[in-house]
Each structure stands twice: as C-alpha cells, then as structure tokens.
Design a protein around this motif. Structure first.
Motif, PDB file in Angstrom:
ATOM      1  N   THR A   1       5.636   1.138  -7.200  1.00 39.71           N
ATOM      2  CA  THR A   1       4.343   0.444  -7.183  1.00 39.71           C
ATOM      3  C   THR A   1       4.090  -0.350  -8.466  1.00 39.71           C
ATOM      4  OG1 THR A   1       3.442   2.175  -5.755  1.00 39.71           O
ATOM      5  CG2 THR A   1       1.876   0.664  -6.776  1.00 39.71           C
TER       6      THR A   1
ATOM      7  N   GLN B   1       4.402  -8.515   1.815  1.00 40.13           N
ATOM      8  CA  GLN B   1       3.817  -7.489   0.955  1.00 40.13           C
ATOM      9  C   GLN B   1       4.458  -6.129   1.168  1.00 40.13           C
ATOM     10  OE1 GLN B   1       2.152  -9.186   3.264  1.00 40.13           O
ATOM     11  NE2 GLN B   1       0.891  -7.856   4.558  1.00 40.13           N
ATOM     12  N   ASP B   2       5.150  -5.950   2.301  1.00 39.55           N
ATOM     13  CA  ASP B   2       5.817  -4.680   2.585  1.00 39.55           C
ATOM     14  C   ASP B   2       7.308  -4.725   2.269  1.00 39.55           C
ATOM     15  OD1 ASP B   2       3.438  -3.612   3.603  1.00 39.55           O
ATOM     16  OD2 ASP B   2       3.801  -4.521   5.574  1.00 39.55           O
TER      17      ASP B   2
ATOM     18  N   ARG C   1       5.556  -7.053 -12.187  1.00 40.04           N
ATOM     19  CA  ARG C   1       4.315  -7.005 -11.394  1.00 40.04           C
ATOM     20  C   ARG C   1       3.735  -8.405 -11.196  1.00 40.04           C
ATOM     21  NH1 ARG C   1       3.372  -2.188 -14.536  1.00 40.04           N
ATOM     22  NH2 ARG C   1       1.974  -3.294 -15.982  1.00 40.04           N
TER      23      ARG C   1
ATOM     24  N   ARG D   1      10.574  -4.940  -0.160  1.00 38.61           N
ATOM     25  CA  ARG D   1      11.060  -4.698  -1.518  1.00 38.61           C
ATOM     26  C   ARG D   1      12.243  -5.633  -1.772  1.00 38.61           C
ATOM     27  NH1 ARG D   1      14.796  -0.092  -4.026  1.00 38.61           N
ATOM     28  NH2 ARG D   1      14.629  -0.704  -6.210  1.00 38.61           N
TER      29      ARG D   1
ATOM     30  N   HIS E   1       6.646  -5.560  -2.783  1.00 42.17           N
ATOM     31  CA  HIS E   1       6.211  -4.375  -3.522  1.00 42.17           C
ATOM     32  C   HIS E   1       7.349  -3.844  -4.383  1.00 42.17           C
ATOM     33  CE1 HIS E   1       8.368  -1.050  -1.480  1.00 42.17           C
ATOM     34  NE2 HIS E   1       8.368  -1.859  -0.444  1.00 42.17           N
TER      35      HIS E   1
END
Length: 382
Positions: free
Chosen positions: A213, A133-134, A203, A136, A209
């Motif tokens: 965002t 989740q952290d 998304r 990119r 991520h």
C-alpha cells in the motif's frame, strides 16, 4: 517473447540463458532458481514437523527480514540480476565483436526489457485486464528487465572505465538521495517504510497499487541501485571472458573481490542499513560480494576442475528459469504431485517423512516438466 526450439547452448541477450563457455553460470542459475521453485520448503516442513533446532535455524534463513537486515533468502533475487549481467559480455560482446549495429542491438535490449516488465505485470495480476487502481505494476521480472536493460545499455555505449564510473555514481548517488533529499512530513534520511524517499516517489509516480500500500519492494525508484548488481555481473563476465589469467587465478580473484565487497557492505551498514525492501547501496555491496564469491566457487569447481557430474540437475532448471517462474502461476503442479505421489504419502500417513516427500514430489514434477522441455529443445526466449 517466444518459446523456441533451439540449441541449449545458445546465449540470449537479456533472458539469463546458458553461455556455452560457462557451464558454471547455468548451473548457478539453476541452483538459485531451485530455491524459488520450492526447495526452501524442505527445511520449512522439517522445522514445522520435527522442531529440530538445526532445521528451524536453516528455515529461518529462508524468510525475509521485516525491514533491515539480511538472510540467505535475500540473495536469490539479486543473484539472478547479477547473472543476467554475467552473460552480457558473451552474448552482446560477441555481437559487437562481429561488428553488429549498436542501434539494432539497443532496440533488442529495450524490447526484451519491456517484455519482462509486461510478463511481470501478468505474473502479478493474471491474464485478464483489471482496473488500473487494482493492478500492481512493479514486479520481480520487471526489476530484472529494467536493471538488466539499463546495465546492458551502459555496457553497449560506455567505455570500460566509464562503466565503473556509472557503477560508483549509481551506488553513491542513491545513498546521497536517500539520506539527503527530504520527504514531506518526514524530513531527510528517514528510512522507515512510511517515510523513506523511495516509497514516497513510488507513491507519486507508480500507477495502480503498491504491494504494501505505502511501499513496494520492487518499486520504481529502488530499481535504480539494482542496475549495479547487473553491472557487477557484467564486470565479472568480462573478467572471465578476458585472456591472460589462468582459471585458478580468475576463481581466486572473484572470491577475493567478493569478500572485499561483503566487508565494505557490512561496514556501510552502520550508516546506510542493509535493506532488501529499499535495495540500499550496502545491500548491493553484500549481495554483489556474495554473487561474485558464488560465481568464483562454481566456476572453479565446474569450469576449472571439471567436476561436472552433479550439474545436470541444476542446468535443466537454469535453462528455462523464467519459464518455470511463470509456470507456477498457470500450471497446477500440486495436482500432478498428488496424482503421482499422493498414494505413497498416504501410505506413510504423517510425520516429517511424508511432509518432506510431498515437497520432493512437487519438485520432481516441476523438474520432469523442465526435462521434457529440454529434451524437446524448447526454451523461453525473451
């Protein structure tokens, strides 16, 4: 991926590498990379320390627009994708001319594309594993890898006429998708950061991520039109490789084609805005046109007129362009700059001269690093 000692004129498949017959291509690649490795800061510090109107005007061209619009800085990335395409007819084309197996070539293309995706993830997040989740996943290198990979596969398996159909299909298909497919809660044809189709798909599909965002400028869906920048480079490379026209004719026709693309892109902008974040079809046309024109100009000056004395500075950069892009994240060039030039900068004390000297010293350290690798015939091959 490997760092190998090899001849500086040996072409590679995906890593935009020097092409023996086109010194202009390697020079243009180095010219493009020069601005990424710190060249743009020359005008930034001049604008900040002097307030000169011309410096502020140029420095403003080295900032991306907030959303819609175009500035010179927006060309750097698509020009790099374009040049990856230009080298294709010389590298992959030579393999096909020798009768190499297409399946084997395709495996190498895919492998190199995925390695660039991996390098992009490392560039974004470092060498240490982070929670998903952290992390990119989209990146500049990833887009170069994927766009180049798909464009080269089209070149490998499609006939020349079919390649043009692919180009138009991607260009018009992306436009149609962005304008006609509705986004839940927003409707169709909305091109704000919150509501556009590309960001919505990212998304849903992209793990980890996104850079902003709700949106990523190197997202998955907006990579599709970037394939056309690479395809346009392939068309240009095939044109330069072909016989039957003089160097002057080729240069003129490249510049003329570039002007037509720019005009069409500007006109398209009225109904499909030029937008780097979304890599809109009008953005492809404008950046593709500028890329064609720059290639034509560099080709005419260097390969046709033979004015080559100034090219060495840029070719040193161009031969290891991806390496110097990655190196900035892992090597403290600022420390070396302070070590070699800190005393002189302190002696000058302050003002615009000291500020510019600091930037030039930083660039010099990077260039000497690349020159050392060049002398050792060490180049990053992906």
């Amino acid at each position: 991926m490997s760092v190998v000692s090899t001849s500086p004129t040996e072409p590679a498949v995906l890593q935009p590498a020097p092409v023996k017959r086109l010194l202009s291509l390697d020079t243009l690649r180095g010219f493009d990379m020069f601005w990424i490795m710190g060249g743009e800061d020359i005008f930034g510090v001049l604008a900040k320390t002097t307030g000169w109107a011309w410096a502020i005007l140029i420095a403003d061209q080295f900032k991306h627009p907030e959303w819609n619009g175009f500035r010179a800085y927006d060309l750097i990335f698509p020009l790099f994708v374009f040049m990856a395409g230009v080298s294709t007819p010389f590298s992959i084309g030579s393999k096909l001319d020798k009768g190499d197996d297409k399946a084997q070539i395709a495996r190498k293309i895919i492998t190199r594309g995925l390695i660039l995706v991996l390098l992009g993830i490392i560039y974004n997040n470092g060498l240490f594993v982070k929670a998903i989740q952290d992390t990119r996943f989209p990146s500049v290198l990833g887009r170069i890898g994927l766009a180049g990979m798909f464009a080269q596969l089209i070149y490998l398996y499609a006939q020349p006429r079919t390649r043009y159909i692919w180009f138009l299909g991607i260009l018009l298909g992306y436009w149609a998708a962005m304008m006609l497919i509705p986004v839940p809660g927003c409707g169709a044809g909305v091109l704000t950061m919150e509501c556009n189709l590309a960001s919505y798909i990212d998304r849903i599909l992209v793990p980890g991520h996104l850079y902003k965002t709700i949106h990523d400028p190197e997202g998955l869906f907006s990579t599709i039109p970037a394939i056309d920048n690479a395809l346009l480079g392939i068309f240009a490379g095939s044109f330069l490789k072909a016989h039957g026209k003089t160097g002057n004719q080729k240069a003129i026709q490249l510049v003329a084609a570039g002007a037509v693309f720019i005009l069409l892109g500007v006109l398209w902008n009225f109904i499909f805005p030029i937008n780097k974040n979304l890599w809109t079809s009008s953005f492809v046309m404008v950046t593709g046109g500028l890329s064609l024109s720059l290639l034509g100009l560099f080709y005419w000056i260097i390969d046709v007129k033979g004015i080559k004395g100034w090219t060495f500075f840029f070719t040193i950069i161009g031969m290891n362009s991806i390496l110097i892009y990655l190196a900035g994240e892992f090597i403290e060039f600022e420390y070396a700059t302070h070590f070699f030039f800190g005393g002189l900068i302190k002696l000058i004390s302050s003002g615009w001269v000291a500020a510019v000297l600091g930037v030039l010293g930083y660039l010099a350290v990077k260039w000497v690093f690349l020159y050392f690798l060049y002398k050792k015939k060490t180049f990053l091959r992906v």
